[in-house]
Each structure stands twice: as structure tokens, then as C-alpha cells.
Design an enzyme around this catalytic site. Structure first.
Site, mmCIF file in Angstrom:
data_model
loop_
_atom_site.group_PDB
_atom_site.id
_atom_site.type_symbol
_atom_site.label_atom_id
_atom_site.label_comp_id
_atom_site.label_asym_id
_atom_site.label_seq_id
_atom_site.Cartn_x
_atom_site.Cartn_y
_atom_site.Cartn_z
ATOM 1 N N SER A 94 7.498 42.399 30.813
ATOM 2 C CA SER A 94 8.586 43.073 31.501
ATOM 3 C C SER A 94 8.043 43.921 32.660
ATOM 4 O O SER A 94 7.416 43.395 33.570
ATOM 5 C CB SER A 94 9.391 43.909 30.492
ATOM 6 O OG SER A 94 10.656 44.241 30.984
ATOM 7 N N ASP A 121 13.435 38.828 28.330
ATOM 8 C CA ASP A 121 12.372 39.826 28.179
ATOM 9 C C ASP A 121 11.511 39.543 26.952
ATOM 10 O O ASP A 121 12.007 39.441 25.831
ATOM 11 C CB ASP A 121 13.024 41.203 28.053
ATOM 12 C CG ASP A 121 12.060 42.348 28.235
ATOM 13 O OD1 ASP A 121 10.934 42.272 27.722
ATOM 14 O OD2 ASP A 121 12.441 43.331 28.886
#
Length: 251
Positions: free
Chosen positions: A42, A154
Site C-alpha cells: 500500500s 490492498d
């Protein structure tokens, strides 16, 4: 066990708190510590890819501070997510010198979640931009990102501090977590609820993974900084820098 690298660096997810990663990198450089391999997810994947591409911490800061938050994302009609990382894609394609993992100055592993297969994947070869975008696509807030046949989001859904891809490769690991724990008083609104629920989920894996790192940088002063607080980038940079200096001087 034979180790390919002396020092590996692991960068957690954390939204805008990822600016603290840049402060940590600055302190590491000043201390003469240059990681030979990086693993990120991320926000950590975004910082990691630019650093592995040869950008300095200050140059990465400039790239993002000069951009406004809403130039990096686009609102969509809610279906699979409220936002798309269209602007981030444009920045990656215009600013990155390397187009593939293999072309980076420093080896990099990026963590993503394969939604179709329901599992975590650690990618370290092939085209870069789509993998970075997928790794940063927080569920519900951001629409999933398609790569080939599969939809990705993610990687922090499974692993917010991805030590495992490089643990066996390194003599020592520096783990940087920018997800402090605090008591939240204001949990109202769909986006806030989604953000906070996801945050609590990812905290569960942080502590175990930090224990696998020889050097742990975990700035608790990031409490209260949200994943969209890009206007406070310099403050978070300074917090990461100060904590890294404290840990390294104590180490």
C-alpha cells in the site's frame, strides 16, 4: 542459512501516514544504512517503488506534496468503491524511470490481495505500475484494480507489514510500521466507518510481524493522523525521522 542480503527494509501500509516512511529513510541514509532489498504494501509500496527507482526521500516528498490529494484519486459512482487511483497511475507512469521490477536499482517485493482467489500475493517481477496501484486500493474506499484475469486490492487485507517475502533473504530486517494504536472517539459516516474497520483488521497482523524484525521503527506519535491527512505530510515526515533516529541511536 545463506542470506543474499545484509539489510532488508519492510514498509507497512498506512495511507498518508506513509510520509513517515520518508523520514525514516532519511534517517537511515544519514546513518549510513542503505537497504539492499525492500518489501512494501500500500503506502509502503508507493514509497518503496520510488526509493527503489533511485529517488531520494526529499525527492519523493516533493513529488507528492506538489500533488493535491484529489489529483491522485477520482470519485466514482459507488459500485465497487468510491474512488479510483487514476491520478496515481498517471504519476507512476510519468515519474518512474523503471517500468518493471527487474529494472529497479533495488530489488522490491510488493504485497497485493487477489480478490478472486482470496489470498495474498507477493510480486517481485514484471510490470510495476499496475501492481503498485493494486497494492494501494483499500477495499470499499477504492475500486479493485484488474490485472489480467483477476481483481486485486490492498495487500494489507492479509499482510500490512510484509516481512515474509524477504525474511529468508536477509541477515537483518528493519521493519517500519506507521499504524499506531489509539482510541477513536469519532466513528461516524460510511467512509470513516470503512476506514476504521479496515484499520482495526490490519493491526492484528502488525505485532507478530514486527517481532520478526531485528530493528523495529514504530512511531506512536502518528496517533490521530488519518489516511487522507496529506496536508500534514511534513509533520509525519518529521515524526518518522525522529523515531528512526531514536531507535538507531539506541541500537
Amino acid at each position: 542459512m545463506d542470506r543474499s542480503y545484509d539489510t532488508g527494509l519492510v514498509l507497512s501500509g498506512g495511507g498518508a501516514r506513509g510520509f513517515a516512511h520518508l523520514g525514516v529513510l532519511q534517517a537511515l541514509e544519514e546513518g549510513g544504512i542503505l537497504p539492499e532489498v525492500i518489501s512494501g504494501v500500500s503506502a509502503g509500496a508507493i514509497v518503496g517503488v520510488f526509493y527503489a527507482d533511485g529517488y531520494s526521500p526529499a525527492e519523493i516528498m516533493d513529488l507528492f506534496v506538489k500533488k493535491k490529494l484529489f489529483s491522485l484519486v477520482r470519485f466514482t459512482v459507488p459500485r465497487n468503491g468510491f474512488l479510483r487511483l487514476t491520478g496515481l497511475r498517471e504519476l507512476l507512469r510519468s515519474a518512474l524511470r523503471a517500468r518493471t521490477f527487474e529494472a529497479l536499482h533495488t530489488p522490491l517485493w510488493i504485497t497485493v490481495t487477489n480478490l478472486n482467489k482470496g489470498r495474498v500475493e507477493y510480486i517481485h517481477e514484471g510490470p510495476l505500475a499496475d501492481v503498485v496501484i493494486a497494492s494501494a486500493s483499500i477495499p470499499i474506499l477504492f475500486a479493485p484494480h484488474r490485472i489480467g484475469r483477476y481483481q486485486y486490492c490492498d495487500g494489507g487485507v492479509f499482510d500490512v507489514l510484509p516481512v515474509s517475502p524477504i525474511r529468508h533473504l536477509c541477515r537483518r530486517i528493519i521493519g517500519v510500521n506507521v499504524n499506531p494504536h489509539w482510541e477513536e472517539d469519532n466513528i461516524s459516516g460510511l467512509i470513516k466507518m470503512a476506514e476504521w474497520s479496515f484499520y482495526l483488521r490490519i493491526l492484528a497482523s502488525v505485532w507478530k510481524n514486527l517481532e520478526e524484525c531485528e530493528i523495529r521503527i514504530d512511531p506512536q506519535e502518528l496517533k490521530g493522523y488519518g489516511i487522507f491527512d496529506i496536508s500534514r505530510a511534513r509533520e509525519m515526515f518529521d515524526i518518522g525521522y525522529a523515531e528512526a533516529r531514536r531507535v538507531l541511536e539506541g541500537d
